[in-house]
Scaffold this active site. Structure first.
Site, mmCIF file in Angstrom:
data_model
loop_
_atom_site.group_PDB
_atom_site.id
_atom_site.type_symbol
_atom_site.label_atom_id
_atom_site.label_comp_id
_atom_site.label_asym_id
_atom_site.label_seq_id
_atom_site.Cartn_x
_atom_site.Cartn_y
_atom_site.Cartn_z
ATOM 1 N N GLY A 230 0.277 -1.441 0.082
ATOM 2 C CA GLY A 230 0.165 -0.194 0.359
ATOM 3 C C GLY A 230 0.456 1.373 0.151
ATOM 4 O O GLY A 230 0.178 2.525 0.250
ATOM 5 N N GLU B 297 4.527 -5.978 1.913
ATOM 6 C CA GLU B 297 4.426 -6.693 0.353
ATOM 7 C C GLU B 297 4.030 -5.261 -0.506
ATOM 8 O O GLU B 297 2.661 -5.359 -1.344
ATOM 9 C CB GLU B 297 2.838 -6.818 0.603
ATOM 10 C CG GLU B 297 3.052 -8.595 1.254
ATOM 11 C CD GLU B 297 1.673 -9.290 1.240
ATOM 12 O OE1 GLU B 297 1.630 -10.453 1.828
ATOM 13 O OE2 GLU B 297 0.790 -8.780 1.332
ATOM 14 N N GLY C 132 3.284 -4.108 -4.227
ATOM 15 C CA GLY C 132 3.839 -4.242 -5.375
ATOM 16 C C GLY C 132 3.595 -2.328 -6.379
ATOM 17 O O GLY C 132 3.861 -2.406 -6.854
ATOM 18 N N ARG C 133 2.980 -1.782 -6.134
ATOM 19 C CA ARG C 133 2.788 -0.509 -6.205
ATOM 20 C C ARG C 133 3.760 0.334 -6.808
ATOM 21 O O ARG C 133 4.934 0.953 -7.291
ATOM 22 C CB ARG C 133 1.910 0.701 -5.597
ATOM 23 C CG ARG C 133 1.183 1.957 -6.834
ATOM 24 C CD ARG C 133 0.626 3.093 -6.212
ATOM 25 N NE ARG C 133 -0.624 1.962 -5.548
ATOM 26 C CZ ARG C 133 -2.058 1.929 -5.875
ATOM 27 N NH1 ARG C 133 -2.085 2.705 -6.988
ATOM 28 N NH2 ARG C 133 -2.605 1.145 -5.157
ATOM 29 N N CYS D 176 -16.379 3.850 -25.906
ATOM 30 C CA CYS D 176 -17.802 3.815 -26.517
ATOM 31 C C CYS D 176 -18.099 4.704 -24.745
ATOM 32 O O CYS D 176 -19.339 3.530 -25.018
ATOM 33 C CB CYS D 176 -18.432 2.823 -27.187
ATOM 34 S SG CYS D 176 -17.749 3.210 -28.529
ATOM 35 N N GLU D 177 -18.156 5.703 -24.505
ATOM 36 C CA GLU D 177 -17.843 6.183 -22.885
ATOM 37 C C GLU D 177 -17.516 7.143 -23.138
ATOM 38 O O GLU D 177 -16.003 7.056 -22.928
ATOM 39 C CB GLU D 177 -17.671 5.086 -22.775
ATOM 40 C CG GLU D 177 -17.559 4.730 -20.843
ATOM 41 C CD GLU D 177 -17.781 3.676 -20.115
ATOM 42 O OE1 GLU D 177 -17.982 2.321 -20.981
ATOM 43 O OE2 GLU D 177 -17.966 3.453 -19.420
ATOM 44 N N TYR E 39 -11.359 5.234 -10.170
ATOM 45 C CA TYR E 39 -10.942 5.635 -8.803
ATOM 46 C C TYR E 39 -10.803 6.873 -9.411
ATOM 47 O O TYR E 39 -10.506 7.694 -8.438
ATOM 48 C CB TYR E 39 -9.495 5.391 -8.411
ATOM 49 C CG TYR E 39 -8.858 3.924 -8.585
ATOM 50 C CD1 TYR E 39 -10.310 2.803 -7.674
ATOM 51 C CD2 TYR E 39 -8.667 2.256 -9.241
ATOM 52 C CE1 TYR E 39 -9.939 1.112 -7.774
ATOM 53 C CE2 TYR E 39 -8.409 1.305 -8.961
ATOM 54 C CZ TYR E 39 -9.070 0.636 -8.481
ATOM 55 O OH TYR E 39 -9.009 -0.566 -8.340
ATOM 56 N N TYR F 218 -1.489 -1.675 -11.770
ATOM 57 C CA TYR F 218 -2.556 -1.511 -12.117
ATOM 58 C C TYR F 218 -2.757 -1.377 -13.046
ATOM 59 O O TYR F 218 -4.524 -0.561 -13.068
ATOM 60 C CB TYR F 218 -2.933 -1.175 -10.960
ATOM 61 C CG TYR F 218 -2.804 -2.003 -9.555
ATOM 62 C CD1 TYR F 218 -3.565 -3.430 -9.273
ATOM 63 C CD2 TYR F 218 -2.143 -1.936 -8.429
ATOM 64 C CE1 TYR F 218 -2.831 -3.936 -7.956
ATOM 65 C CE2 TYR F 218 -1.318 -1.742 -7.335
ATOM 66 C CZ TYR F 218 -1.971 -3.011 -7.264
ATOM 67 O OH TYR F 218 -1.715 -3.659 -5.993
HETATM 68 N N1 LLP Z 1 -0.953 -6.973 0.288
HETATM 69 C C1 LLP Z 1 -2.162 -7.219 0.450
HETATM 70 C C2 LLP Z 1 -3.115 -8.352 0.958
HETATM 71 C C3 LLP Z 1 -3.135 -6.431 -0.878
HETATM 72 O O1 LLP Z 1 -4.430 -6.797 -1.101
HETATM 73 C C4 LLP Z 1 -3.011 -5.731 -1.742
HETATM 74 C C5 LLP Z 1 -3.112 -4.980 -2.452
HETATM 75 C C6 LLP Z 1 -0.580 -4.930 -1.921
HETATM 76 C C7 LLP Z 1 -0.203 -6.073 -0.498
HETATM 77 C C8 LLP Z 1 -0.306 -4.595 -2.510
HETATM 78 O O2 LLP Z 1 -0.273 -3.508 -2.595
HETATM 79 P P1 LLP Z 1 -0.298 -2.618 -3.424
HETATM 80 O O3 LLP Z 1 1.723 -1.399 -2.757
HETATM 81 O O4 LLP Z 1 0.446 -2.532 -4.430
HETATM 82 O O5 LLP Z 1 -0.485 -0.481 -2.896
HETATM 83 N N2 LLP Z 1 -6.222 -1.822 -8.492
HETATM 84 C C9 LLP Z 1 -5.792 -0.873 -7.012
HETATM 85 C C10 LLP Z 1 -5.014 -1.484 -5.797
HETATM 86 C C11 LLP Z 1 -5.945 -2.990 -5.858
HETATM 87 C C12 LLP Z 1 -4.824 -3.249 -4.334
HETATM 88 C C13 LLP Z 1 -5.258 -3.980 -3.982
HETATM 89 N N3 LLP Z 1 -4.643 -5.115 -3.088
HETATM 90 C C14 LLP Z 1 -5.225 0.328 -7.752
HETATM 91 O O6 LLP Z 1 -5.169 0.630 -9.023
HETATM 92 O O7 LLP Z 1 -4.848 1.229 -7.533
#
Ligand code: LLP
Length: 463
Positions: A278, A320, A322-323, A391-392, A364, A421
């Site tokens: 996150g 964890e 990701g982003r 188309c939107e 979002y 994402y």
């Molecule tokens: N760990 C768990 C259990 C999660 O549910 C998530 C993201 C992460 C790690 C990684 O989060 P990050 O570091 O990437 O923020 N589609 C949305 C984001 C959904 C995130 C869901 N869970 C967007 O585009 O902002």
């Protein structure tokens, strides 16, 4: 615009300060290093380059729209996260942000672990040679098949998300003659997005087992009774695109409190805690994320302090992101098509992609930056809305941006920070063909995920 966090999901963009983007930037041609990946710069002709390759050449060779990923930047971010904790924590890259076999290879080489949340992600991870013990399996509704495959592969941990899942995983592990390492995902009553967090009553969501009302303690009790499960620790994930460490602080405090309760009740000190992902990135120059080493220090300090207060040995921490790893590494390159000027209001700039390759703006209200990439311009600023070809009318890529007023069809626009994402949430809406992901390293570009073709569409459509 609301300044409070949205309880339902990662709507980080609706909590930006009011008055955002009312004035054009000082230099329309500038590529702010905060939002562009490390090897992006303009060449002597003013063309934006990635790893030394001009975007005009990239567009010629790979077409548009396309995602261009800076592999050196990706690897550097992996190393920064790995080194941030001085080897004292485990970093699990969240594959949902973007996963491909090449990415798995890089993670493996850079010493990161991998969080997967579906059979598809697990298959990709294993196919690319990630050792199973370095994989964590997530999901609020894992199927029997997914659990079986994870246990059979020997994943390092399954994160238990519900009371039913405790029983399901235990039965499957027993049947397969395994003892499965697990963590319990708890909801700590904290919901964090961008600069805000709310520390009340956010158990009202589908993930995890609530700390409230002794539910998490009851889950621990049940898991400890089951021989086919080895309880390694407690997991918590509090939100997305977070800049403010206060939410993590509350979360860590509550998780450590649970560890102390478990010790008091069972005489067991659980060895691990996972604080989830996150961590925020810069989508625009206004965003000011913290570096991995600052985040690591802050998290380690919080956990160490709380453990000292509770008389607990400090557990092994994992995170964890990701982003924060893949987001800033990538830009999407589009070609400008139709321009529609609404005098006194704005110009709609249509590009050859849209919500099929980046749904985040529509979903979002996410904010992005954009730059004219195929040349520099000395024209004045034109308030623009970059839209797609779907188309939107909600098919918006960048809601408010200043682009040079001489923008013309055929120009290339690049939207940075689209590594997370975007490809992973891409769709075939309007039978769009999902764009390729092209990785650039040492001045060489290679496709790591090819563009979809019309044959791909027809292959799925069995008539
Ligand atoms: N760990 C768990 C259990 C999660 O549910 C998530 C993201 C992460 C790690 C990684 O989060 P990050 O570091 O990437 O923020 N589609 C949305 C984001 C959904 C995130 C869901 N869970 C967007 O585009 O902002």
């Amino acid at each position: 615009m609301s300044r409070s966090a949205h309880p339902a999901g990662p709507r980080h963009a609706d909590v930006l300060p009011e008055g955002h983007y009312t004035a054009p930037p000082a230099d329309l041609n500038a590529l702010d290093p905060r939002v562009w990946s490390r090897t992006v710069t303009r060449d002597a002709d003013g063309v934006a380059t990635l790893g030394g390759i001009p975007v005009t050449r990239l567009a010629e060779e790979f077409g548009t729209p396309a995602y261009f990923l800076d592999e050196d930047d990706f690897r550097a971010r992996c190393r920064a996260w790995h080194d941030a904790f001085g080897g004292e924590a485990d970093v699990f890259y969240a594959g949902k942000a973007f996963l491909s076999r090449a990415v798995v290879g890089w993670l493996h080489e850079e010493g990161l672990n991998l969080d997967v949340c579906s059979a598809g992600e697990l298959t990709t991870a294993l196919a690319a040679g990630m050792p199973a013990e370095r994989i964590a399996m997530h999901g609020n509704n894992k199927t029997t098949d997914e659990i079986e495959r994870a246990v059979t592969a020997g994943v390092g941990r399954i994160v238990l998300d519900s009371f039913q899942e405790i029983v399901r995983v235990a039965h499957i592990a027993e049947r397969l003659g395994r003892r499965q390492r697990v963590q319990i995902r708890v909801t700590v009553g904290v919901e964090a997005h961008t600069h805000e967090f709310i520390a009340t009553a956010h158990e009202d969501q589908k993930f995890g087992i609530a700390l409230a009302d002794g539910q998490a303690a009851e889950a621990v009790r049940r898991v400890l009774k089951l021989d086919s499960l080895e309880l390694a620790g407690i997991h918590s994930h509090i939100g997305s695109q977070i800049f403010d460490m206060a939410g993590f602080e509350v979360s860590a405090r509550r998780v450590v409190q649970l560890l102390a309760e478990v010790r008091d009740e069972h005489g067991v000190e659980l060895p691990e805690i996972d604080l989830g992902g996150g961590l925020g990135i810069a989508y625009t120059s206004e965003d000011d994320p913290r570096e991995p080493h600052e985040i690591a220090k802050s998290l380690s300090d919080i956990v160490t302090r709380e453990c000292a207060a509770a008389g607990l040995a400090v557990p092994r921490i994992s995170v964890e992101p990701g982003r924060a790893i893949v987001g800033p590494t990538t830009f999407t390159l589009y070609e400008v098509g139709t321009l529609k000027e609404l005098p006194g209001l704005r110009t709609y700039v249509s590009v050859d992609g849209g919500m099929s390759d980046n749904i985040r703006t529509a979903l979002y209200d996410a904010e992005y930056s954009v730059a004219l990439a195929s040349r520099v311009s000395s024209a004045g600023p034109m308030l623009s809305r970059v839209v797609g070809k779907h188309c939107e009318s909600g098919d918006i890529v960048v809601k408010d941006a200043f682009l040079p007023a001489d923008l013309a069809p055929g120009d290339l626009l690049a939207v940075p920070a689209t590594g997370a994402y975007c490809r992973s949430m891409a769709s075939n809406y309007n039978h769009a063909l999902r764009p390729p992901v092209v990785a650039v390293k040492d001045g060489k570009a290679r496709v790591i995920m090819r563009r979809e073709t019309e044959e791909d569409l027809l292959r799925l459509d069995v008539g």
